[in-house]
Design a protein around this motif. Structure first.
Motif, PDB file in Angstrom:
ATOM      1  N   LEU A  42      60.661  21.550  -0.491  1.00 19.33           N
ATOM      2  CA  LEU A  42      61.834  21.592  -1.612  1.00 19.33           C
ATOM      3  C   LEU A  42      62.763  20.460  -1.664  1.00 19.33           C
ATOM      4  O   LEU A  42      62.896  19.268  -0.857  1.00 19.33           O
ATOM      5  N   ASP A  43      63.139  20.423  -3.216  1.00 14.20           N
ATOM      6  CA  ASP A  43      65.022  19.409  -3.076  1.00 14.20           C
ATOM      7  C   ASP A  43      66.212  19.439  -2.695  1.00 14.20           C
ATOM      8  O   ASP A  43      66.169  20.893  -2.172  1.00 14.20           O
ATOM      9  N   ALA A  48      68.928  24.562  -0.139  1.00 18.40           N
ATOM     10  CA  ALA A  48      69.774  25.074   0.055  1.00 18.40           C
ATOM     11  C   ALA A  48      69.646  26.340   0.260  1.00 18.40           C
ATOM     12  O   ALA A  48      70.636  27.665   0.210  1.00 18.40           O
ATOM     13  N   ASP A  49      68.915  27.106  -1.202  1.00 16.21           N
ATOM     14  CA  ASP A  49      68.836  28.280  -2.145  1.00 16.21           C
ATOM     15  C   ASP A  49      68.098  28.896  -1.214  1.00 16.21           C
ATOM     16  O   ASP A  49      68.296  30.254  -0.923  1.00 16.21           O
ATOM     17  N   GLU A  50      66.973  28.175  -0.938  1.00 13.36           N
ATOM     18  CA  GLU A  50      65.618  28.876   0.402  1.00 13.36           C
ATOM     19  C   GLU A  50      67.362  29.076   1.942  1.00 13.36           C
ATOM     20  O   GLU A  50      66.416  30.670   1.997  1.00 13.36           O
ATOM     21  N   LEU A  51      67.720  28.325   2.217  1.00  8.35           N
ATOM     22  CA  LEU A  51      68.557  28.720   3.107  1.00  8.35           C
ATOM     23  C   LEU A  51      69.099  30.132   3.137  1.00  8.35           C
ATOM     24  O   LEU A  51      69.445  30.525   4.598  1.00  8.35           O
ATOM     25  N   ASP A  52      70.033  30.310   1.957  1.00  6.98           N
ATOM     26  CA  ASP A  52      71.097  30.940   1.217  1.00  6.98           C
ATOM     27  C   ASP A  52      70.026  32.737   1.730  1.00  6.98           C
ATOM     28  O   ASP A  52      70.760  33.877   2.567  1.00  6.98           O
ATOM     29  N   THR A 110      58.107  29.778   1.175  1.00  8.61           N
ATOM     30  CA  THR A 110      59.169  30.436   0.603  1.00  8.61           C
ATOM     31  C   THR A 110      59.247  32.141   0.395  1.00  8.61           C
ATOM     32  O   THR A 110      58.468  32.808   0.566  1.00  8.61           O
ATOM     33  N   THR A 111      60.276  32.543   0.952  1.00  9.34           N
ATOM     34  CA  THR A 111      61.086  33.615   0.511  1.00  9.34           C
ATOM     35  C   THR A 111      60.309  34.190  -0.640  1.00  9.34           C
ATOM     36  O   THR A 111      60.106  35.580  -1.180  1.00  9.34           O
ATOM     37  N   HIS A 112      60.463  33.897  -2.087  1.00  7.94           N
ATOM     38  CA  HIS A 112      59.790  33.582  -3.198  1.00  7.94           C
ATOM     39  C   HIS A 112      58.167  33.007  -3.634  1.00  7.94           C
ATOM     40  O   HIS A 112      57.916  33.320  -4.280  1.00  7.94           O
ATOM     41  N   ARG A 113      57.506  33.110  -1.682  1.00  4.45           N
ATOM     42  CA  ARG A 113      56.079  32.555  -2.357  1.00  4.45           C
ATOM     43  C   ARG A 113      55.925  31.308  -2.456  1.00  4.45           C
ATOM     44  O   ARG A 113      54.742  31.135  -3.252  1.00  4.45           O
ATOM     45  N   GLU A 114      55.981  30.531  -2.863  1.00  9.03           N
ATOM     46  CA  GLU A 114      56.644  29.390  -3.523  1.00  9.03           C
ATOM     47  C   GLU A 114      56.158  28.277  -2.050  1.00  9.03           C
ATOM     48  O   GLU A 114      56.277  28.580  -0.706  1.00  9.03           O
ATOM     49  N   ALA A 115      55.540  27.242  -2.562  1.00  8.91           N
ATOM     50  CA  ALA A 115      55.474  26.229  -1.632  1.00  8.91           C
ATOM     51  C   ALA A 115      56.305  25.199  -0.734  1.00  8.91           C
ATOM     52  O   ALA A 115      57.439  24.701  -1.496  1.00  8.91           O
ATOM     53  N   LEU A 116      56.760  25.394   0.609  1.00 12.65           N
ATOM     54  CA  LEU A 116      57.394  24.985   1.149  1.00 12.65           C
ATOM     55  C   LEU A 116      57.403  23.586   1.784  1.00 12.65           C
ATOM     56  O   LEU A 116      57.487  22.503   2.329  1.00 12.65           O
ATOM     57  N   ARG A 117      56.185  23.811   2.608  1.00 12.19           N
ATOM     58  CA  ARG A 117      55.453  22.684   3.458  1.00 12.19           C
ATOM     59  C   ARG A 117      53.385  22.304   2.402  1.00 12.19           C
ATOM     60  O   ARG A 117      53.411  23.366   2.068  1.00 12.19           O
ATOM     61  N   GLY A 244      74.595  33.584  -0.244  1.00  9.26           N
ATOM     62  CA  GLY A 244      75.008  33.469   1.192  1.00  9.26           C
ATOM     63  C   GLY A 244      76.374  33.318   1.145  1.00  9.26           C
ATOM     64  O   GLY A 244      76.404  31.779   2.056  1.00  9.26           O
ATOM     65  N   GLY A 245      76.357  33.969   0.776  1.00  9.80           N
ATOM     66  CA  GLY A 245      78.458  33.954   0.690  1.00  9.80           C
ATOM     67  C   GLY A 245      79.083  34.093   1.896  1.00  9.80           C
ATOM     68  O   GLY A 245      78.717  34.442   3.434  1.00  9.80           O
ATOM     69  N   PRO A 246      80.524  34.756   1.919  1.00  6.37           N
ATOM     70  CA  PRO A 246      81.085  34.665   2.659  1.00  6.37           C
ATOM     71  C   PRO A 246      81.455  35.895   3.865  1.00  6.37           C
ATOM     72  O   PRO A 246      80.679  36.763   2.816  1.00  6.37           O
ATOM     73  N   PRO A 247      81.243  35.859   4.662  1.00  8.57           N
ATOM     74  CA  PRO A 247      81.690  37.261   4.848  1.00  8.57           C
ATOM     75  C   PRO A 247      82.977  37.961   4.725  1.00  8.57           C
ATOM     76  O   PRO A 247      84.302  38.252   4.681  1.00  8.57           O
TER      77      PRO A 247
END
Length: 266
Positions: A42-43, A48-52, A110-117, A244-247
């Motif tokens: 991933l770029d 960042a979106d995946e981590l969110d 990924t969470t959206h079933r795209e290639a991560l590795r 992935g926002g604030p608490p």
């Protein structure tokens, strides 16, 4: 407080000498070492979106607040690396059902079933460097509590999204504000029942839906009844802005409830 660090990726934060409780926080970090990042396809924006989506944001803070509130301070076992490095709660072999979607102990999708590795990525170096040391450290932490108190109680602190993500194998299940993951051998019914009572104020508690089971070190899994465990899965919209926002204010309320559960277990 002396923090015990293992392989620069795991912290064991000591609790009271007479506490049997270990708060396990495996998925709160977004940290990925550069050498591991180099093999992720991933770029930066997509990562960042995946981590969110994949990170159990703010669960470390929740556990820390609860530990500070509890009359008998629990121990805390905290993963300092992202689950995109390794997921320490997966089985490291063919027993892991999430292999079906490329999310075993080392994720390839990924969470959206795209290639991560890459499809031919070899997970063994990451398992050797991160997964197995983590498992040994957690096993040692549990053994220490059993030796000191005669038992250990693992509370596995997680969160999950309000709407199912494509990777979820059981995403059609109910998604209550609080999901309690229980194991037939390691989760006494009285522990599940009391946790359900304590967290009922958040609007609903489910058992093993949409996520089931809980974490126990493999050297004691299914064999040592002195080790009890419960997974606490908190729907993210109860305490934070998704993905992935604030608490929000819910985090403090949840920490108070978690502290009440710790107090009962102590």
């Amino acid at each position: 407080m002396t923090v015990h660090r293992f392989a620069d990726s795991v912290d064991l934060l000591p609790g009271a000498a007479n506490s049997a409780v270990i708060l396990h926080v495996p998925h709160s970090s977004r940290v990925i070492p550069p050498a591991v990042r180099a093999d992720i396809l991933l770029d930066e924006r997509a990562l960042a979106d995946e981590l969110d989506h994949i990170t159990d944001a703010h669960t470390e803070r929740m556990a820390a607040i609860a530990a500070g509130l509890a009359p008998v301070r629990p121990w805390r076992f905290v993963n300092r690396l992202s689950r995109l490095v390794v997921d320490p709660e997966r089985f490291p072999d063919e027993r892991e059902e999430m292999l079906a979607v490329g999310m075993g102990a080392v994720y390839t999708r990924t969470t959206h079933r795209e290639a991560l590795r890459a499809a031919d990525f070899d997970p063994q170096p990451l398992l050797g460097e991160y997964f197995r040391p983590y498992a040994r450290a957690m096993a040692d932490a549990v053994a220490d509590r059993v030796a000191a108190t005669g038992r250990a109680v693992i509370i596995d602190v997680h969160s999950y999204p309000a709407e199912p993500l494509p990777y979820e194998l059981h995403g059609d299940g109910v998604r209550p504000p609080i999901c309690l993951g229980a194991d037939d051998f390691h989760t006494p019914s009285r522990l599940t029942a009391r946790a359900a009572e304590i967290f009922a104020e958040f609007g609903g508690v489910g058992i093993n839906s949409p996520f089931a089971g809980t974490y126990v070190p493999l050297d004691r899994y299914g064999t040592d009844a002195r080790v009890a465990a419960l997974m606490l899965e908190i729907r993210r919209d109860t305490y934070m802005s998704e993905p992935g926002g604030p608490p929000g204010a819910g985090l403090e309320r949840l920490a108070v409830a978690l502290a009440a559960l710790i107090d009962e277990l102590s």
